[in-house]
Design an enzyme around this catalytic site. Sequence first.
Site, PDB file in Angstrom:
ATOM      1  N   SER A 184       0.863  -1.181   0.000  1.00  0.00           N
ATOM      2  CA  SER A 184       0.000   0.000   0.000  1.00  0.00           C
ATOM      3  C   SER A 184       0.895   1.224   0.000  1.00  0.00           C
ATOM      4  CB  SER A 184      -0.846  -0.042   1.272  1.00  0.00           C
ATOM      5  OG  SER A 184      -1.284   1.234   1.640  1.00  0.00           O
ATOM      6  N   TYR A 198      -3.338  -0.860  10.125  1.00  0.00           N
ATOM      7  CA  TYR A 198      -3.190  -1.114   8.685  1.00  0.00           C
ATOM      8  C   TYR A 198      -1.849  -0.560   8.213  1.00  0.00           C
ATOM      9  CZ  TYR A 198      -4.532  -1.054   3.695  1.00  0.00           C
ATOM     10  OH  TYR A 198      -4.591  -1.246   2.332  1.00  0.00           O
TER      11      TYR A 198
HETATM   12  P1  NAD Z   1     -11.880  -5.922  -0.847  1.00  0.00           P
HETATM   13  O1  NAD Z   1     -12.570  -5.685   0.464  1.00  0.00           O
HETATM   14  O2  NAD Z   1     -12.614  -5.620  -2.093  1.00  0.00           O
HETATM   15  O3  NAD Z   1     -11.372  -7.424  -0.960  1.00  0.00           O
HETATM   16  C1  NAD Z   1     -10.744  -8.057   0.120  1.00  0.00           C
HETATM   17  C2  NAD Z   1     -10.900  -9.542  -0.009  1.00  0.00           C
HETATM   18  O4  NAD Z   1     -10.255 -10.164   1.118  1.00  0.00           O
HETATM   19  C3  NAD Z   1     -12.355 -10.024  -0.001  1.00  0.00           C
HETATM   20  O5  NAD Z   1     -12.461 -11.083  -0.929  1.00  0.00           O
HETATM   21  C4  NAD Z   1     -12.537 -10.532   1.411  1.00  0.00           C
HETATM   22  O6  NAD Z   1     -13.551 -11.499   1.537  1.00  0.00           O
HETATM   23  C5  NAD Z   1     -11.146 -11.114   1.676  1.00  0.00           C
HETATM   24  N1  NAD Z   1     -10.817 -11.306   3.085  1.00  0.00           N
HETATM   25  C6  NAD Z   1     -10.875 -10.381   4.075  1.00  0.00           C
HETATM   26  N2  NAD Z   1     -10.513 -10.951   5.237  1.00  0.00           N
HETATM   27  C7  NAD Z   1     -10.206 -12.246   4.966  1.00  0.00           C
HETATM   28  C8  NAD Z   1      -9.788 -13.338   5.764  1.00  0.00           C
HETATM   29  N3  NAD Z   1      -9.619 -13.221   7.079  1.00  0.00           N
HETATM   30  N4  NAD Z   1      -9.566 -14.528   5.162  1.00  0.00           N
HETATM   31  C9  NAD Z   1      -9.748 -14.675   3.827  1.00  0.00           C
HETATM   32  N5  NAD Z   1     -10.168 -13.669   3.027  1.00  0.00           N
HETATM   33  C10 NAD Z   1     -10.396 -12.478   3.600  1.00  0.00           C
HETATM   34  O7  NAD Z   1     -10.525  -5.082  -0.737  1.00  0.00           O
HETATM   35  P2  NAD Z   1      -9.447  -4.673  -1.842  1.00  0.00           P
HETATM   36  O8  NAD Z   1      -9.438  -3.217  -1.925  1.00  0.00           O
HETATM   37  O9  NAD Z   1      -9.607  -5.505  -3.045  1.00  0.00           O
HETATM   38  O10 NAD Z   1      -8.106  -5.100  -1.071  1.00  0.00           O
HETATM   39  C11 NAD Z   1      -7.237  -6.128  -1.516  1.00  0.00           C
HETATM   40  C12 NAD Z   1      -5.831  -5.838  -1.006  1.00  0.00           C
HETATM   41  O11 NAD Z   1      -5.378  -4.607  -1.602  1.00  0.00           O
HETATM   42  C13 NAD Z   1      -5.760  -5.614   0.520  1.00  0.00           C
HETATM   43  O12 NAD Z   1      -4.551  -6.142   0.990  1.00  0.00           O
HETATM   44  C14 NAD Z   1      -5.735  -4.118   0.639  1.00  0.00           C
HETATM   45  O13 NAD Z   1      -5.122  -3.702   1.821  1.00  0.00           O
HETATM   46  C15 NAD Z   1      -4.922  -3.752  -0.590  1.00  0.00           C
HETATM   47  N6  NAD Z   1      -5.037  -2.357  -1.024  1.00  0.00           N
HETATM   48  C16 NAD Z   1      -6.233  -1.845  -1.445  1.00  0.00           C
HETATM   49  C17 NAD Z   1      -6.290  -0.516  -1.861  1.00  0.00           C
HETATM   50  C18 NAD Z   1      -7.563   0.121  -2.349  1.00  0.00           C
HETATM   51  O14 NAD Z   1      -7.563   1.334  -2.662  1.00  0.00           O
HETATM   52  N7  NAD Z   1      -8.669  -0.603  -2.449  1.00  0.00           N
HETATM   53  C19 NAD Z   1      -5.125   0.269  -1.847  1.00  0.00           C
HETATM   54  C20 NAD Z   1      -3.938  -0.296  -1.402  1.00  0.00           C
HETATM   55  C21 NAD Z   1      -3.911  -1.610  -1.005  1.00  0.00           C
END
Ligand code: NAD
Length: 255
Positions: free
Chosen positions: A146, A160
């Site tokens: 991130s 986080y």
């Molecule tokens: P999202 O909420 O759309 O997807 C997250 C996924 O993780 C979902 O499928 C959820 O069911 C699963 N999940 C959550 N807890 C879990 C657990 N304990 N066991 C198994 N599965 C679990 O979120 P996203 O935005 O797609 O995030 C994905 C990754 O990208 C994360 O690591 C997040 O920190 C990172 N990220 C996202 C952004 C953003 O802007 N969305 C930016 C930087 C980093």
Amino acid sequence: MTDTVLDLFKLTGRRAIVTGGSGGIGLAIAKALGEAGALVALVSRTRTRLEAAATEVPNSVAVPADVMTIDPGQLVDECEAALGGPIDIVVHAAGFQHREPSVDFPVEQWDRLIRVHLTAPFLISQELGRRQLAAGRPASHIFIGSLNNWQSVVPNIPAYAAAKSGIGGAMRALSKEWSGKGIRCNGIAPGWVHTELTETLFSDWSRAKSIIARIPMGRLAEPSELGSVALFLASDASSYITGQMLVVDGGWTTS
Ligand code: NAD
């Protein structure tokens, strides 16, 4: 016949685990790997959601599991059984968010965030690494970082930010130990993507506008724009890249 450069992106016959594969960035990454020919195990908690996601990903199977609590050996066994052999690629994309001022931040949420974003990716990679090193099997491990790896982007997310800073270090440590034995370890640091994780931020339009105004490209990332980067890092197209956290942020960090 000589392979073309595009052949380097093919993942035919490779087996991949994508945690967080039921939605958002994880699902987009799983689609990219599946479309490139990999057999993909989608890992997330809710079976129905996961099975719906699996219909969108070619060559995929649903392996319901909570990465916070499942034994990594059991998870890898289940994925190997579902895919019919050993794993070549892992993408750690499971994640959630808890926003609360640091003075009130509950230790239970701190522990959960560290577990999902830092401890679980390490333990799953550790389990895979043991098996891949013993078999002399090349592999690619991809961690999702991130902008919080380097910056304090928004307030109220101390756990986080700690976990995302930590995962970059863990990834580099694994790269140092394993890359000479054929296991490349890299990360992707996405900028801003509208997913469930960022829903509370982007449902506030004035806040969303002020974030978008700071992005040089003037827009959020599409999840698929992380999928293609993950395909690059998973495939032989990135064969000399290891220990890197690739920033995919529309120019945010350099502006
Ligand atoms: P999202 O909420 O759309 O997807 C997250 C996924 O993780 C979902 O499928 C959820 O069911 C699963 N999940 C959550 N807890 C879990 C657990 N304990 N066991 C198994 N599965 C679990 O979120 P996203 O935005 O797609 O995030 C994905 C990754 O990208 C994360 O690591 C997040 O920190 C990172 N990220 C996202 C952004 C953003 O802007 N969305 C930016 C930087 C980093």
